[in-house]
Design a protein around this motif. Structure first.
Motif, mmCIF file in Angstrom:
data_model
loop_
_atom_site.group_PDB
_atom_site.id
_atom_site.type_symbol
_atom_site.label_atom_id
_atom_site.label_comp_id
_atom_site.label_asym_id
_atom_site.label_seq_id
_atom_site.Cartn_x
_atom_site.Cartn_y
_atom_site.Cartn_z
ATOM 1 N N ALA A 1 46.110 9.215 44.044
ATOM 2 C CA ALA A 1 47.633 9.516 43.913
ATOM 3 C C ALA A 1 48.298 8.018 44.162
ATOM 4 O O ALA A 1 47.747 7.277 44.691
ATOM 5 C CB ALA A 1 48.199 10.298 45.049
ATOM 6 N N GLY A 2 49.357 7.874 43.272
ATOM 7 C CA GLY A 2 50.090 6.561 43.547
ATOM 8 C C GLY A 2 51.565 7.036 43.061
ATOM 9 O O GLY A 2 52.493 6.505 43.916
ATOM 10 N N SER A 3 51.752 7.841 42.114
ATOM 11 C CA SER A 3 53.296 8.138 41.480
ATOM 12 C C SER A 3 54.062 8.493 42.829
ATOM 13 O O SER A 3 55.306 8.667 42.880
ATOM 14 C CB SER A 3 53.429 8.808 40.355
ATOM 15 N N GLY A 4 53.359 9.552 43.779
ATOM 16 C CA GLY A 4 54.029 10.198 44.811
ATOM 17 C C GLY A 4 54.425 9.399 45.805
ATOM 18 O O GLY A 4 55.194 9.961 46.393
ATOM 19 N N LEU A 5 53.997 8.115 45.664
ATOM 20 C CA LEU A 5 54.759 7.265 46.921
ATOM 21 C C LEU A 5 56.169 6.794 46.551
ATOM 22 O O LEU A 5 56.744 6.375 47.354
ATOM 23 C CB LEU A 5 53.647 6.161 46.991
ATOM 24 N N LEU A 6 56.356 6.490 45.098
ATOM 25 C CA LEU A 6 57.566 6.084 44.698
ATOM 26 C C LEU A 6 58.525 7.118 44.095
ATOM 27 O O LEU A 6 59.865 6.908 44.167
ATOM 28 C CB LEU A 6 57.406 4.823 43.811
ATOM 29 N N VAL A 7 58.148 7.983 43.554
ATOM 30 C CA VAL A 7 58.537 9.201 42.614
ATOM 31 C C VAL A 7 59.441 8.678 41.813
ATOM 32 O O VAL A 7 60.641 8.806 42.035
ATOM 33 C CB VAL A 7 59.374 10.263 43.828
ATOM 34 N N PRO A 8 59.103 8.546 40.544
ATOM 35 C CA PRO A 8 60.029 8.318 39.257
ATOM 36 C C PRO A 8 60.748 9.647 39.110
ATOM 37 O O PRO A 8 59.954 10.860 39.645
ATOM 38 C CB PRO A 8 58.963 7.839 38.473
ATOM 39 N N THR A 9 61.443 9.654 38.001
ATOM 40 C CA THR A 9 61.925 10.780 37.457
ATOM 41 C C THR A 9 61.170 11.776 36.833
ATOM 42 O O THR A 9 61.298 13.003 36.776
ATOM 43 C CB THR A 9 63.294 10.707 36.517
ATOM 44 N N LEU A 10 59.920 11.327 36.322
ATOM 45 C CA LEU A 10 59.094 12.360 35.909
ATOM 46 C C LEU A 10 58.189 13.255 36.940
ATOM 47 O O LEU A 10 57.546 13.903 36.514
ATOM 48 C CB LEU A 10 57.959 11.508 34.915
ATOM 49 N N PHE A 11 58.497 12.862 38.013
ATOM 50 C CA PHE A 11 57.845 13.578 39.177
ATOM 51 C C PHE A 11 58.995 14.303 40.018
ATOM 52 O O PHE A 11 58.974 14.842 41.002
ATOM 53 C CB PHE A 11 57.116 12.501 40.076
ATOM 54 N N ASP A 12 60.178 14.553 39.435
ATOM 55 C CA ASP A 12 61.341 15.492 40.090
ATOM 56 C C ASP A 12 61.005 16.846 40.278
ATOM 57 O O ASP A 12 61.446 17.472 41.239
ATOM 58 C CB ASP A 12 62.630 15.087 39.377
ATOM 59 N N HIS A 13 60.415 17.395 39.256
ATOM 60 C CA HIS A 13 60.276 18.820 39.100
ATOM 61 C C HIS A 13 58.831 19.512 39.302
ATOM 62 O O HIS A 13 58.447 19.736 38.067
ATOM 63 C CB HIS A 13 61.219 19.150 37.972
ATOM 64 N N LEU B 1 63.639 7.401 29.327
ATOM 65 C CA LEU B 1 64.721 6.560 29.702
ATOM 66 C C LEU B 1 64.998 6.487 31.237
ATOM 67 O O LEU B 1 64.883 7.555 31.986
ATOM 68 C CB LEU B 1 65.999 6.867 28.874
ATOM 69 N N PRO B 2 65.404 5.333 31.694
ATOM 70 C CA PRO B 2 65.848 5.177 33.276
ATOM 71 C C PRO B 2 66.951 6.285 33.294
ATOM 72 O O PRO B 2 67.842 6.333 32.271
ATOM 73 C CB PRO B 2 66.131 3.751 33.392
ATOM 74 N N LYS C 1 58.827 6.252 35.250
ATOM 75 C CA LYS C 1 57.374 6.149 35.739
ATOM 76 C C LYS C 1 57.438 5.074 36.744
ATOM 77 O O LYS C 1 58.094 4.136 37.069
ATOM 78 C CB LYS C 1 56.523 5.514 34.701
ATOM 79 N N SER C 2 56.259 5.289 37.713
ATOM 80 C CA SER C 2 56.045 4.569 38.844
ATOM 81 C C SER C 2 55.265 3.482 38.609
ATOM 82 O O SER C 2 54.386 3.453 37.604
ATOM 83 C CB SER C 2 55.300 5.334 39.973
ATOM 84 N N GLY C 3 55.744 1.958 39.098
ATOM 85 C CA GLY C 3 55.001 0.874 38.830
ATOM 86 C C GLY C 3 55.461 0.177 37.781
ATOM 87 O O GLY C 3 55.388 -0.956 37.717
ATOM 88 N N GLU C 4 55.753 0.777 36.594
ATOM 89 C CA GLU C 4 55.921 0.045 35.769
ATOM 90 C C GLU C 4 57.227 -0.614 35.679
ATOM 91 O O GLU C 4 57.049 -1.770 34.844
ATOM 92 C CB GLU C 4 56.300 1.035 34.177
ATOM 93 N N PRO C 5 58.259 -0.419 36.326
ATOM 94 C CA PRO C 5 59.290 -1.299 36.409
ATOM 95 C C PRO C 5 59.217 -2.739 36.921
ATOM 96 O O PRO C 5 59.608 -3.599 36.803
ATOM 97 C CB PRO C 5 60.652 -0.443 37.096
ATOM 98 N N PHE C 6 58.120 -2.723 37.785
ATOM 99 C CA PHE C 6 57.598 -4.192 38.598
ATOM 100 C C PHE C 6 57.023 -4.922 37.487
ATOM 101 O O PHE C 6 56.929 -6.075 37.959
ATOM 102 C CB PHE C 6 56.958 -3.662 39.670
ATOM 103 N N GLY D 1 69.050 -2.991 31.386
ATOM 104 C CA GLY D 1 68.672 -1.478 31.559
ATOM 105 C C GLY D 1 67.508 -1.019 30.920
ATOM 106 O O GLY D 1 67.152 0.168 31.016
ATOM 107 N N GLY D 2 67.140 -1.700 29.460
ATOM 108 C CA GLY D 2 66.102 -1.069 28.756
ATOM 109 C C GLY D 2 64.822 -1.113 29.361
ATOM 110 O O GLY D 2 63.917 -1.743 28.537
ATOM 111 N N LEU D 3 64.524 -0.506 30.335
ATOM 112 C CA LEU D 3 63.205 -0.344 30.920
ATOM 113 C C LEU D 3 62.490 0.869 30.632
ATOM 114 O O LEU D 3 62.615 1.859 31.312
ATOM 115 C CB LEU D 3 63.189 -0.789 32.590
ATOM 116 N N ILE D 4 61.938 1.004 29.405
ATOM 117 C CA ILE D 4 61.622 2.240 28.966
ATOM 118 C C ILE D 4 60.186 2.529 29.543
ATOM 119 O O ILE D 4 59.264 1.785 29.465
ATOM 120 C CB ILE D 4 61.671 2.320 27.417
ATOM 121 N N ALA D 5 59.920 3.963 29.768
ATOM 122 C CA ALA D 5 58.679 4.201 30.292
ATOM 123 C C ALA D 5 57.365 4.511 29.259
ATOM 124 O O ALA D 5 57.878 4.675 28.122
ATOM 125 C CB ALA D 5 58.459 5.259 31.184
#
Length: 405
Positions: A273-285, A328-329, A372-377, A315-319
């Protein structure tokens, strides 16, 4: 997760207060992680894992301090790295001594570094799904000293007649093909078969309770249920076959969106698991858990092209993934902001409309969530760590450490 306008506006005030308390202007974008939400998410992942350890997926963090923080939680153990060079670097930094590389590598330089280091050989496990991966290892070493630790990646996709639903990863889809590779591994000098992996991305990485797509969500839930049932049989058959040639140390499976289901499988010994720590929008639902968003980036308003429009810088940090609006963010705080259909999010500017846009002034920060998680960094050198209404620390990302994997 609360996404009410009131909560989002409170978040806006909290993040802006934290920036103001710094006393000096922060370079933008301002990348922030809410440690309170991060820790709560970590505890929730452990709770959902049925007592099995959670291996932290580094791709979803990319900030060494956050990796270390996650590993300090009881129930989290080991790192799921995404490149061999990353795993070697994390080991050299003292961040991990149990590093499973999630993807096969053809990086000869990194392989040469691995086989030259007894300490790294003891800490790092390579992923393979083809004899060619073994050949690459043999091509970079002169003599065999310590064995290279190997795990087999087994396809975990759903098979419906001739259709394959899920990530296109391993060619190994049944016990026979896995066993043939396992015998090759155990027969070769200098290799030790220690683990297996099944990543069911069609379960772990797909939202199944999207309010605006109820019919599609129902289909997704049905496909997930079929996948879980089918994969349980495949894991059991593959595990029985592997038991005839090796005693495995671990069987890795799952992801943030399938922790309960994967952890419940008796074959699986650890859950990733990893995305569940930061929770990007693709993990909202997801039906399986209630996420707490923990990662944001703030962009300044630099223009007011109309009284009802506010334009932020960047702003253009596309997943990654299939191109679409869900990559999109999302302008998140304050509430009541929308992207425009004509410009969307841009590399140098992003216009925003909606009820709140008229209230924004030049210099105000608008806080976004990434898809997505991690990618913006990958776009950050420094991440500010929030607790309550203040930044309690700042931490370098991989980029800030001079690393790009």
């Amino acid at each position: 997760m609360s996404s009410s306008p009131v909560e989002r506006n409170r978040l806006w005030s909290r993040l802006n207060d934290a920036v103001a308390k710094q006393g000096v202007p922060l370079p933008t974008p301002v990348f922030a992680v809410d440690l309170d939400a991060f820790d709560a998410n970590a505890d929730d992942l452990v709770r959902r894992a049925h007592g099995k350890p959670v291996r932290v997926a580094s791709k979803s963090l990319r900030v060494p301090a956050l990796l270390e923080r996650a590993l300090q939680h009881d129930g989290m153990r080991g790192v799921l790295a995404y490149t061999l060079r990353e795993a070697l670097w994390l080991h050299a930094q003292g961040i991990g001594d149990d590093l499973l590389v999630a993807y096969p590598t053809v990086d000869r330089g990194a392989l040469a570094e691995l086989v030259a280091s007894p300490a790294a050989l003891a800490a790092v496990t390579l992923m393979v799904d083809d004899v060619a991966h073994l050949d690459l290892v043999d091509s970079v070493r002169v003599t065999v000293t310590e064995p290279v630790r190997i795990a087999i990646d087994v396809d975990a996709g759903l098979r419906l007649a001739r259709q394959h639903v899920g990530p296109k990863r391993s060619p190994l889809g049944d016990a026979g093909s896995v066993l043939r590779l396992a015998r090759e591994i155990t027969a070769r000098p200098g290799f030790a078969l220690v683990g297996a992996m099944t990543y069911e991305g069609q379960v772990a990485g797909v939202q199944d309770a999207v309010p605006t797509a109820r019919a599609r969500s129902a289909v997704v839930r049905r496909l997930k249920a079929l996948s879980i049932d089918q994969l349980a049989v495949r894991r059991r058959e593959v595990a029985a076959a592997l038991a005839s040639v090796a005693e495995l140390e671990f069987w890795n499976g799952g992801g943030s969106g399938s922790v309960e289901e994967t952890g419940a499988d008796p074959v699986v010994t650890e859950v990733a698991a990893g995305s569940g720590l930061l929770v990007p929008t693709l993990f909202d639902h997801y039906r399986s858990f209630t996420p707490r968003p923990a990662s944001y980036f703030g962009l300044p308003v630099t223009r007011k092209p109309t009284p009802a429009t506010a334009t932020v810088h960047g702003g253009g940090l596309i997943a990654s993934g299939p191109a679409g609006a869900d990559r999109l963010p999302t302008p998140w705080a304050p509430a009541g902001l929308e992207l425009t259909g004509l410009e969307g999010v841009g590399e140098v500017q992003t216009p925003l409309t909606g009820p709140s846009a008229a209230q924004l002034q030049i210099g105000d920060l608008v806080w976004f969530r990434h898809a997505k998680s991690g990618e913006p960094f990958e776009h950050a050198t420094t991440v500010h760590l929030l607790s309550g209404a203040e930044f309690v620390d700042s931490a370098p990302s991989y980029r800030g450490c001079g690393q790009s994997f």
